[in-house]
Write a protein that holds these residues in place. Structure first.
Motif, PDB file in Angstrom:
ATOM      1  N   GLN A  55      44.893  27.835  72.803  1.00 31.68           N
ATOM      2  CA  GLN A  55      44.957  29.438  71.966  1.00 31.68           C
ATOM      3  C   GLN A  55      44.381  30.291  71.523  1.00 31.68           C
ATOM      4  O   GLN A  55      44.176  31.273  72.069  1.00 31.68           O
ATOM      5  CB  GLN A  55      46.601  28.886  71.378  1.00 31.68           C
ATOM      6  CG  GLN A  55      47.100  28.929  71.715  1.00 31.68           C
ATOM      7  CD  GLN A  55      48.430  29.455  73.209  1.00 31.68           C
ATOM      8  OE1 GLN A  55      48.172  30.940  73.240  1.00 31.68           O
ATOM      9  NE2 GLN A  55      50.088  29.162  73.927  1.00 31.68           N
ATOM     10  N   ALA A  84      41.591  31.749  74.079  1.00 34.60           N
ATOM     11  CA  ALA A  84      42.631  32.545  74.982  1.00 34.60           C
ATOM     12  C   ALA A  84      42.299  33.859  73.947  1.00 34.60           C
ATOM     13  O   ALA A  84      42.128  35.212  74.379  1.00 34.60           O
ATOM     14  CB  ALA A  84      43.752  31.922  75.139  1.00 34.60           C
ATOM     15  N   LEU A  85      42.631  34.012  72.858  1.00 34.91           N
ATOM     16  CA  LEU A  85      42.478  34.607  71.819  1.00 34.91           C
ATOM     17  C   LEU A  85      41.091  35.530  72.038  1.00 34.91           C
ATOM     18  O   LEU A  85      41.239  37.261  71.400  1.00 34.91           O
ATOM     19  CB  LEU A  85      43.021  34.815  70.106  1.00 34.91           C
ATOM     20  CG  LEU A  85      43.107  35.924  70.192  1.00 34.91           C
ATOM     21  CD1 LEU A  85      43.889  36.833  69.761  1.00 34.91           C
ATOM     22  CD2 LEU A  85      43.848  35.247  67.958  1.00 34.91           C
ATOM     23  N   ASP A 109      45.046  43.402  64.743  1.00 31.44           N
ATOM     24  CA  ASP A 109      46.036  42.222  65.340  1.00 31.44           C
ATOM     25  C   ASP A 109      45.066  40.688  65.544  1.00 31.44           C
ATOM     26  O   ASP A 109      45.587  39.806  65.266  1.00 31.44           O
ATOM     27  CB  ASP A 109      46.342  43.106  65.987  1.00 31.44           C
ATOM     28  CG  ASP A 109      47.363  43.117  66.651  1.00 31.44           C
ATOM     29  OD1 ASP A 109      48.337  42.828  66.303  1.00 31.44           O
ATOM     30  OD2 ASP A 109      47.947  42.621  68.220  1.00 31.44           O
ATOM     31  N   TYR A 116      44.199  39.290  62.263  1.00 32.37           N
ATOM     32  CA  TYR A 116      45.432  38.277  61.466  1.00 32.37           C
ATOM     33  C   TYR A 116      45.792  37.542  62.762  1.00 32.37           C
ATOM     34  O   TYR A 116      46.804  35.933  62.094  1.00 32.37           O
ATOM     35  CB  TYR A 116      46.632  39.421  61.471  1.00 32.37           C
ATOM     36  CG  TYR A 116      46.397  40.375  60.289  1.00 32.37           C
ATOM     37  CD1 TYR A 116      45.977  39.762  58.881  1.00 32.37           C
ATOM     38  CD2 TYR A 116      47.419  41.823  60.688  1.00 32.37           C
ATOM     39  CE1 TYR A 116      45.810  41.396  57.984  1.00 32.37           C
ATOM     40  CE2 TYR A 116      46.717  42.693  59.581  1.00 32.37           C
ATOM     41  CZ  TYR A 116      45.979  42.042  58.462  1.00 32.37           C
ATOM     42  OH  TYR A 116      46.145  42.956  57.148  1.00 32.37           O
ATOM     43  N   THR A 117      46.492  37.231  63.804  1.00 34.48           N
ATOM     44  CA  THR A 117      46.782  36.102  64.917  1.00 34.48           C
ATOM     45  C   THR A 117      45.552  35.256  64.221  1.00 34.48           C
ATOM     46  O   THR A 117      46.275  33.826  64.776  1.00 34.48           O
ATOM     47  CB  THR A 117      46.787  36.738  65.836  1.00 34.48           C
ATOM     48  OG1 THR A 117      46.973  38.419  66.174  1.00 34.48           O
ATOM     49  CG2 THR A 117      47.519  35.982  66.616  1.00 34.48           C
ATOM     50  N   ASP A 140      43.594  34.254  61.989  1.00 37.45           N
ATOM     51  CA  ASP A 140      44.173  33.845  60.805  1.00 37.45           C
ATOM     52  C   ASP A 140      45.049  32.448  60.765  1.00 37.45           C
ATOM     53  O   ASP A 140      44.871  31.323  60.766  1.00 37.45           O
ATOM     54  CB  ASP A 140      44.660  34.554  59.871  1.00 37.45           C
ATOM     55  CG  ASP A 140      43.080  35.560  59.537  1.00 37.45           C
ATOM     56  OD1 ASP A 140      42.568  35.427  59.445  1.00 37.45           O
ATOM     57  OD2 ASP A 140      43.576  36.592  58.104  1.00 37.45           O
ATOM     58  N   VAL A 141      45.904  33.070  61.297  1.00 41.98           N
ATOM     59  CA  VAL A 141      47.062  31.514  61.709  1.00 41.98           C
ATOM     60  C   VAL A 141      46.515  30.805  63.128  1.00 41.98           C
ATOM     61  O   VAL A 141      46.778  29.066  61.999  1.00 41.98           O
ATOM     62  CB  VAL A 141      48.091  32.088  62.975  1.00 41.98           C
ATOM     63  CG1 VAL A 141      48.762  31.515  63.323  1.00 41.98           C
ATOM     64  CG2 VAL A 141      49.045  33.711  61.944  1.00 41.98           C
ATOM     65  N   TRP A 142      45.500  30.865  63.762  1.00 41.56           N
ATOM     66  CA  TRP A 142      45.446  30.009  64.578  1.00 41.56           C
ATOM     67  C   TRP A 142      44.461  29.294  63.953  1.00 41.56           C
ATOM     68  O   TRP A 142      44.902  27.930  63.613  1.00 41.56           O
ATOM     69  CB  TRP A 142      45.004  30.405  66.172  1.00 41.56           C
ATOM     70  CG  TRP A 142      46.074  30.852  66.721  1.00 41.56           C
ATOM     71  CD1 TRP A 142      45.758  32.445  67.455  1.00 41.56           C
ATOM     72  CD2 TRP A 142      46.912  30.509  67.434  1.00 41.56           C
ATOM     73  NE1 TRP A 142      46.698  32.728  67.884  1.00 41.56           N
ATOM     74  CE2 TRP A 142      47.664  31.020  68.287  1.00 41.56           C
ATOM     75  CE3 TRP A 142      47.560  28.970  67.840  1.00 41.56           C
ATOM     76  CZ2 TRP A 142      48.563  31.256  68.976  1.00 41.56           C
ATOM     77  CZ3 TRP A 142      48.424  28.770  68.035  1.00 41.56           C
ATOM     78  CH2 TRP A 142      49.016  29.783  68.745  1.00 41.56           C
ATOM     79  N   PRO A 176      47.693  33.194  73.206  1.00 37.73           N
ATOM     80  CA  PRO A 176      47.313  34.397  73.343  1.00 37.73           C
ATOM     81  C   PRO A 176      46.687  33.759  75.490  1.00 37.73           C
ATOM     82  O   PRO A 176      46.684  35.117  76.122  1.00 37.73           O
ATOM     83  CB  PRO A 176      46.293  33.928  72.780  1.00 37.73           C
ATOM     84  CG  PRO A 176      47.136  33.311  71.048  1.00 37.73           C
ATOM     85  CD  PRO A 176      47.636  32.839  71.430  1.00 37.73           C
ATOM     86  N   ILE A 177      47.552  32.618  75.024  1.00 39.05           N
ATOM     87  CA  ILE A 177      47.160  32.457  77.196  1.00 39.05           C
ATOM     88  C   ILE A 177      47.490  33.007  77.929  1.00 39.05           C
ATOM     89  O   ILE A 177      47.741  33.618  79.521  1.00 39.05           O
ATOM     90  CB  ILE A 177      47.545  30.754  77.036  1.00 39.05           C
ATOM     91  CG1 ILE A 177      46.609  30.339  76.028  1.00 39.05           C
ATOM     92  CG2 ILE A 177      47.739  30.347  77.915  1.00 39.05           C
ATOM     93  CD1 ILE A 177      46.805  28.047  76.127  1.00 39.05           C
ATOM     94  N   THR A 225      54.059  30.730  60.967  1.00 40.31           N
ATOM     95  CA  THR A 225      52.972  31.338  60.202  1.00 40.31           C
ATOM     96  C   THR A 225      52.816  33.091  59.873  1.00 40.31           C
ATOM     97  O   THR A 225      52.636  33.722  59.139  1.00 40.31           O
ATOM     98  CB  THR A 225      52.359  30.033  60.344  1.00 40.31           C
ATOM     99  OG1 THR A 225      52.354  28.939  60.722  1.00 40.31           O
ATOM    100  CG2 THR A 225      50.743  30.483  59.390  1.00 40.31           C
ATOM    101  N   TYR A 226      52.560  33.158  61.110  1.00 38.22           N
ATOM    102  CA  TYR A 226      52.265  34.609  61.276  1.00 38.22           C
ATOM    103  C   TYR A 226      53.437  35.336  60.332  1.00 38.22           C
ATOM    104  O   TYR A 226      52.836  36.087  59.618  1.00 38.22           O
ATOM    105  CB  TYR A 226      51.851  35.444  62.946  1.00 38.22           C
ATOM    106  CG  TYR A 226      51.824  36.598  62.794  1.00 38.22           C
ATOM    107  CD1 TYR A 226      50.540  36.776  63.133  1.00 38.22           C
ATOM    108  CD2 TYR A 226      53.005  37.651  63.006  1.00 38.22           C
ATOM    109  CE1 TYR A 226      50.131  38.721  63.008  1.00 38.22           C
ATOM    110  CE2 TYR A 226      52.715  38.679  63.162  1.00 38.22           C
ATOM    111  CZ  TYR A 226      51.055  39.298  62.981  1.00 38.22           C
ATOM    112  OH  TYR A 226      50.698  40.574  62.981  1.00 38.22           O
ATOM    113  N   ARG A 276      53.400  34.939  56.471  1.00 40.36           N
ATOM    114  CA  ARG A 276      51.969  35.809  56.395  1.00 40.36           C
ATOM    115  C   ARG A 276      52.141  37.368  56.205  1.00 40.36           C
ATOM    116  O   ARG A 276      51.900  37.804  55.102  1.00 40.36           O
ATOM    117  CB  ARG A 276      50.441  35.451  57.124  1.00 40.36           C
ATOM    118  CG  ARG A 276      50.572  34.303  56.315  1.00 40.36           C
ATOM    119  CD  ARG A 276      49.589  33.928  57.817  1.00 40.36           C
ATOM    120  NE  ARG A 276      48.685  32.256  57.627  1.00 40.36           N
ATOM    121  CZ  ARG A 276      47.679  32.225  56.995  1.00 40.36           C
ATOM    122  NH1 ARG A 276      46.551  32.773  57.520  1.00 40.36           N
ATOM    123  NH2 ARG A 276      47.010  30.929  57.284  1.00 40.36           N
TER     124      ARG A 276
END
Lengths: 395, 203
Positions: free
Chosen positions: A160, A163-164, A175, A178-179, A181-183, B116-117, B157-158, B161
């Motif tokens: 994931q 991929a990001l 965007d 922040y995402t 940060d989560v991963w 994201p995938i 989690t997102y 936050r």
């Protein structure tokens, strides 16, 4: 734990196989291409539900068959357990324990415990870090199947995150930030846990590895196995933050447990580049034997030890040393070049075109035996070259 | 998949085969069943599909399923508490939470989880809409009920936050053992989670 009986149906070259194994040592003899490694693979597959040769599941189904079935009767502390796994060409894998269907196939992991050594294990020494990480991870999952989840979590999170990174086109928008940060938080939690278990396992493994190597080599040498993870000084969270720009530019995660290595050395010298062929082979075998010893010691029950074509890898002294120090418990070994004189198996099976036949005449192999057999279809042309020189004699 | 049947029959099999949970064999079985049924029965099925696509869309407030251009039955229910919202991934998750009869607030359907995938980031989810609702509806408690898998956890989690600076209560549903089950049959992951999330007992 003791594997009593194994049935294969439409597994690779095996249309039908039904074999009963003794408590001690079984030797499976036959030329290359007759099905020795397939048998070994089936044992490993029933234990881990993956092929140690890295073959996809479909490849295990005999050509023209709809599904492959592997069944085993094992004795666990005096209790009979029947394991069945049916692998259809279409649809899902079905596994049963004592005729009860398992809700999750993962529950089968570790019911039958098998340690497999194969000649490909030389890649543990000569290959890339991925081989050694896989070995470590297989060992931790064999220690406890709950660790399978830790490993798959890390894999999924990495996919994931990558991929990001790839999808961001190298731009750090709010965007993406922040995402990420989560991963990063997920990856550092799961990654730190995975590495904690890897290190814990390695601590237990190293003494067993040393013992196994010393017994094989008979010339004690200082064998070391060191976990290499540059990020551990700062912790994964910080390392990920530090490499974020680089990761974004390259579109992959450049730091973490998926980039770590296990550095193996003999007498302080890196074994990949400095060890002799013999030392490398002994070390690869010692890694498997060490893991086997660790699993046996930790659980109090030795897994089934399977050594595929091991004598082609070792000179006569080391072959003898291996036989002299075979760990207690059930073992199965295969050979295309006969057995060293020292071998004293409880059962010898000859294999020919995926058919097995028990040999009552113990380990002694010669052509006279073959000529007196009644069924000409089951006569095995055995190589009669002196196996003592340790060279591979098969084509 | 190139089929052996000509024209319309193959078209039907192909279309059915695209449905979730329907493989090639099931698609073929359903198609042959439809060939045999009364024309009126088949027409009713076709009409129901057309009708649902014409009339049903997503609730303008919470993105649950609703009649086109309207709010869903939960958002229009005046007995519901408006200060509390439960965030779920899909409309079908609302059905699961509703069955408990434990929750009297409203919902917010994200319409997916961060993955994201699959090209799904916060932008593709109804996250902005949730922020607008919190502001506009005076919501002071958000319960995150995403799926307990990697993507669901990442989404939770997102959101946690994102929402925590707003000074509202943000909680996540617990994960643990099924009630009425036996401890010995629990898989080690669930039991491990339940141990992690243990609570003090007694007064």
């Amino acid at each position: 734990m003791h594997l009593r009986r194994l049935w294969l149906t439409d597994y690779r070259g095996y249309e039908n196989l039904d074999v009963t194994l003794p408590d001690g040592l079984t030797a499976v003899l036959g030329d290359n291409g007759e099905g020795k490694t397939n048998l070994v693979e089936a044992l490993g597959w029933l234990s881990t539900l993956t092929s140690f040769r890295g073959a996809p599941n479909e490849a295990l189904i005999r050509l023209g068959a709809e599904s492959a079935v592997v069944r085993a009767e094992i004795d666990v502390d005096g209790r009979d357990v029947l394991l069945e796994a049916e692998l259809p060409r279409q649809g899902r894998l079905r596994v049963q324990v004592n005729r009860q269907k398992l809700q999750r196939t993962r529950e089968l992991l570790g019911v039958l415990r098998v340690s497999v050594f194969s000649p490909d294990d030389l890649d543990l020494i000569k290959g890339g870090p991925g081989e050694r990480r896989r070995f470590l991870d297989e060992t931790i999952v064999a220690r406890h199947r709950k660790y399978d989840q830790v490993r798959t979590d890390v894999d999924k999170i990495l996919k994931q995150r990558n991929a990001l990174l790839k999808g961001s086109g190298g731009r750090m928008s709010d965007d993406v930030r922040y995402t990420l940060d989560v991963w990063d938080a997920k990856l550092s939690a799961a990654g730190e846990e995975l590495v904690r278990v890897r290190l814990e396992t390695l601590d237990l493994l190293v003494p067993e590895l040393t013992t196994a190597y010393d017994q094989l080599a008979r010339r004690p040498a200082e064998v070391t196995a060191t976990y290499v993870a540059p990020w551990r000084d700062v912790g994964l969270a910080e390392a990920l933050a530090a490499s974020r720009k680089d990761d974004l530019r390259r579109g992959v995660t450049t730091v973490g447990p998926h980039r770590d290595d296990l550095a193996l050395a003999i007498g302080g010298l890196p074994s990949r580049t400095h060890a002799s062929q013999g030392e490398q082979r002994s070390l690869a075998l010692s890694l498997r034997l060490g893991a086997h010893r660790l699993l046996a010691a930790e659980s109090g029950v030795a897994p089934l030890l399977v050594l595929d074509d091991v004598f082609s890898e070792l000179d006569v002294e080391r072959s003898d040393a291996l036989l002299a120090h075979l760990p207690p418990g059930q073992a199965l070994l295969t050979s295309a070049i006969g057995l060293p004189p020292r071998a004293d198996p409880d059962l010898v099976l000859r294999i020919h075109e995926h058919h097995l036949r028990a040999d009552t005449a113990a380990a002694e192999l010669d052509l006279r035996d073959a000529e007196t057999m009644s069924d000409p279809d089951q006569v095995l042309p055995q190589p009669v070259d002196n196996p003592v020189d340790g060279e591979r004699t098969a084509p | 998949m190139s089929g052996v049947y000509a024209g319309p029959v193959q078209d039907l099999i192909d279309e059915l085969g695209r449905l979730p949970g329907v493989g090639p064999k099931s698609a073929q079985r359903i198609a042959f069943h439809l060939l045999k049924v009364e024309p009126a029965d088949a027409a009713r099925l076709a009409a129901a599909i057309i009708e649902v696509k014409e009339r049903v869309a997503f609730c303008e407030r919470c993105f649950n399923i609703a009649e086109r251009g309207a709010e869903c039955s939960i958002c229009t229910d005046s007995r519901r508490e408006t200060s509390m919202v439960c965030v779920v991934e899909e409309p079908r998750d609302i059905v699961a939470v509703e069955r408990t009869q434990e929750f009297r607030g409203r919902y917010h359907v994200l319409q997916g989880a961060i993955s994201p995938i699959d090209g799904i980031g916060p932008e593709q989810l109804k996250v902005r809409e949730l922020l607008v609702r919190i502001e506009a509806e005076g919501i002071d408690e958000v319960i995150l009920a995403t799926n307990p898998n990697i993507e669901g956890e990442a989404t939770a989690t997102y959101l946690a936050r994102l929402l925590s600076p707003l000074g509202i209560s943000v909680t996540k549903i617990a994960s643990g053992l099924p009630v009425g089950g036996d401890l010995e049959y629990a898989d080690e992951l669930t039991l491990g989670r339940a141990l992690e999330g243990r609570r003090a007992v007694g007064e």
